[in-house]
Write an enzyme that holds these catalytic residues in place. Structure first.
Site, PDB file in Angstrom:
ATOM      1  N   GLU A 160      -5.161   1.226   2.925  1.00  0.00           N
ATOM      2  CA  GLU A 160      -5.086   0.216   3.599  1.00  0.00           C
ATOM      3  C   GLU A 160      -4.506   1.056   5.292  1.00  0.00           C
ATOM      4  OE1 GLU A 160      -2.903  -2.136   6.142  1.00  0.00           O
ATOM      5  OE2 GLU A 160      -2.182  -0.909   6.375  1.00  0.00           O
ATOM      6  N   GLU A 161      -4.447   1.934   5.221  1.00  0.00           N
ATOM      7  CA  GLU A 161      -4.405   2.742   6.474  1.00  0.00           C
ATOM      8  C   GLU A 161      -6.034   3.095   6.995  1.00  0.00           C
ATOM      9  OE1 GLU A 161      -1.961   1.888   8.055  1.00  0.00           O
ATOM     10  OE2 GLU A 161      -0.094   1.953   7.335  1.00  0.00           O
ATOM     11  N   HIS A 165       3.399   3.923  11.846  1.00  0.00           N
ATOM     12  CA  HIS A 165       2.443   5.016  12.826  1.00  0.00           C
ATOM     13  C   HIS A 165       2.896   5.934  14.113  1.00  0.00           C
ATOM     14  CE1 HIS A 165      -0.852   1.410  11.806  1.00  0.00           C
ATOM     15  NE2 HIS A 165       0.046   1.698  10.591  1.00  0.00           N
ATOM     16  N   HIS A 199       0.707  -1.389   0.037  1.00  0.00           N
ATOM     17  CA  HIS A 199      -0.181  -0.033   0.478  1.00  0.00           C
ATOM     18  C   HIS A 199       1.034   1.291  -0.138  1.00  0.00           C
ATOM     19  CE1 HIS A 199       0.687   0.903   4.253  1.00  0.00           C
ATOM     20  NE2 HIS A 199       0.621  -0.208   4.957  1.00  0.00           N
ATOM     21  N   ASP A 203      -0.757   4.636   0.407  1.00  0.00           N
ATOM     22  CA  ASP A 203      -0.512   5.638   1.596  1.00  0.00           C
ATOM     23  C   ASP A 203      -0.231   5.272   2.884  1.00  0.00           C
ATOM     24  OD1 ASP A 203      -2.859   2.510   1.784  1.00  0.00           O
ATOM     25  OD2 ASP A 203      -4.038   3.908   3.670  1.00  0.00           O
ATOM     26  N   ASP A 229       4.415  -6.336   4.225  1.00  0.00           N
ATOM     27  CA  ASP A 229       3.970  -5.347   4.747  1.00  0.00           C
ATOM     28  C   ASP A 229       4.104  -5.735   5.768  1.00  0.00           C
ATOM     29  OD1 ASP A 229       2.911  -2.655   5.903  1.00  0.00           O
ATOM     30  OD2 ASP A 229       0.568  -3.625   5.448  1.00  0.00           O
ATOM     31  N   ASP A 259       6.582   1.424   6.568  1.00  0.00           N
ATOM     32  CA  ASP A 259       4.932   1.089   6.281  1.00  0.00           C
ATOM     33  C   ASP A 259       4.664   1.973   5.094  1.00  0.00           C
ATOM     34  OD1 ASP A 259       2.939   0.022   6.582  1.00  0.00           O
ATOM     35  OD2 ASP A 259       1.911   0.586   8.388  1.00  0.00           O
TER      36      ASP A 259
HETATM   37 ZN   LIG Z   1       1.130  -1.201   6.595  1.00  0.00          ZN
END
Ligand SMILES: [Zn+2]
Length: 461
Positions: free
Chosen positions: A157-158, A431, A90, A92, A184, A123
């Protein structure tokens, strides 16, 4: 080293600086899917990837519209007779706040101490970029790929991949493959190479215990009416024993027990309960009897209250019987538990144990399926050989306690086995502020991916 591996290495060596510059360019695009003001940036990241795929020789490249952010699709299907792999990542990223905790602005990549620092550095932009660069290197040096590849890079995805399932359903015909590879995930603590074989599913629900229309005076009414907060406490206590065992009848019925081999794989992971306790400030690790900490967090189901509220919360005292009390509760699930079934079982149990004199409402807030790809699956074993050949050591087999919704979707909608081939360092701060990717993981991982396609091509079909 074989001549083709040699040529690949020479190519990757010669293109090192250009590769990092392109990785940085990708990281500079603030493709935060959750924030509406970054919608154009998400599209820009999708266009960036589509452009890269076209440039390296991937065909049928398409920036596909969804009800969310666009998806990038592209394929190369000229390896006649060879397996077809659906590659997922992903583009995003998570919102970058709190911004002042970053050593440099989150979308201004910085290379420091062998790491790339930026939001998305690990990520999942690194891993998406690694796939593009591995494909580039193989096509540039050999003119063809050993397997057929279909790339699917998502932009939601997030945000729980909210629009992906529908797109998968609608595009099932062009997504046919033998295997899905999701990049991922990451290595084990200590940056030890690993293959993630399992992810837990989830069932999430809310319990509302409702008494009277307004709070009551606890002196006037106390002893004569049901207290919703007490009732909720009673319900919650009836869900799980103090020893960590879940008390809902039938809850464990579909759980696949751990085999000796499974337990050996857990035992092979370097892990110390005492270090874990100290690192997270726990007074003691706790959980279901008969299982180790790693087994409990990877291969056993859970039931946890995520939030609980009701009644007076201010300072000092206020003598009331609250009108209502509420809790958010989730269960992490393992194969072969199904979220709808678990929700029904928990719901029935709550209604059965709920005390008289109040109304109990239970609302399903959603769920996701668990997944597990066996360690001895030929595609998993091919990944083991590719990692060993490039990182110089056998990977560990790990099970993540969390979920990647798309993993179950590939299994249930497309019917594909999934290999989770991820390279993020466990201290990557995904994150969180100062997200980073160890560049050695990124570089060697590109070689692993290239090697993996060669390994898959040799499997009997
Ligand atoms: Zn991810």
């Amino acid at each position: 080293m074989t001549a083709t591996a040699d040529a690949l290495e020479t190519y990757l060596d010669a293109n090192h600086d250009r590769r990092l510059a392109s990785y940085e360019e990708f990281l500079r695009i603030p493709s935060v899917s959750a924030l509406p003001e970054h919608a154009d940036d998400c599209r820009r990241a999708a266009e960036f990837l589509a452009g890269e795929l076209r440039t390296i020789g991937v065909e049928h490249v398409d920036v596909a519209e969804t009800r969310g952010h666009p998806l990038v699709y592209g394929d190369w299907l000229k390896a006649e007779g060879a397996p077809t792999v659906l590659v997922y990542g992903h583009y995003d990223v998570q919102p970058p706040d709190p911004i002042d905790e970053w050593v440099k602005a989150p979308f201004e990549p910085l290379i420091r101490d062998g790491r790339m620092l930026a939001r998305g550095a690990a990520d999942d932009k690194a891993q998406v970029h690694m796939h593009v660069r591995a494909t580039e290197a193989i096509l540039a040096t050999r003119g063809r790929l050993p397997v057929n590849l279909k790339f699917l890079f998502e932009g939601d995805e997030e945000m729980s991949s909210a629009h992906l399932d529908q797109w998968l359903e609608e595009n099932r015909a062009r997504l046919g493959a033998d295997l899905a590879v999701i990049s991922d995930t990451g290595f084990f603590e200590g940056n030890l190479p690993a293959v993630t074989i399992g992810l837990r599913g989830i069932s999430y629900f809310q319990v509302d215990v409702l008494g009277t229309a307004v709070d009551l005076h606890s002196g006037v009414f106390g002893g004569a009416v049901q207290n919703p907060a007490n009732a909720l406490a009673h319900i919650i206590a009836a869900l799980k024993g103090t020893n960590g065992r879940i008390l809902v009848p039938g809850f464990y019925d579909d759980v696949v027990p751990l085999s000796d081999r499974d337990r050996e794989a857990f035992a092979a992971l370097p892990f110390e309960d005492e270090a874990y306790r100290a690192e997270h400030g726990l007074s003691a690790p706790v959980g279901e009897p008969g299982y180790t900490t790693l087994e409990r967090r990877g291969a056993r189901p859970t039931l946890d209250v995520n939030g609980i509220w009701g009644g007076f919360q201010g300072e000092g005292s206020k003598t009331i019987i609250p009108a209502s009390a509420h809790a958010k509760i989730s269960c992490r699930l393992v194969v072969n538990q199904r979220p709808e079934r678990i929700y029904e079982l928990v719901r029935e149990h709550i209604l059965r144990v709920a005390p008289e004199g109040c109304r109990v409402e239970i609302t399903n807030l959603g769920g996701g399926l668990p997944s597990l790809t066996p360690m001895d699956h030929p595609a998993t074993q091919a990944a083991v050989r590719a990692i060993e050949a490039t990182f110089g050591r056998q990977p560990l087999f790990i099970r993540e306690g969390g979920s990647i919704p798309v993993c179950a979707s590939f299994e249930s909608i497309l019917g594909l086995p999934v290999v989770l081939l991820g390279f993020a360092n466990p201290d990557c701060n995904a994150h969180a502020p100062n997200e980073s990717m160890i560049l050695a993981n990124y570089e060697t991982g590109i070689r692993t991916i290239a090697r993996y396609w060669d390994e898959l091509a040799t499997l009997p079909r």
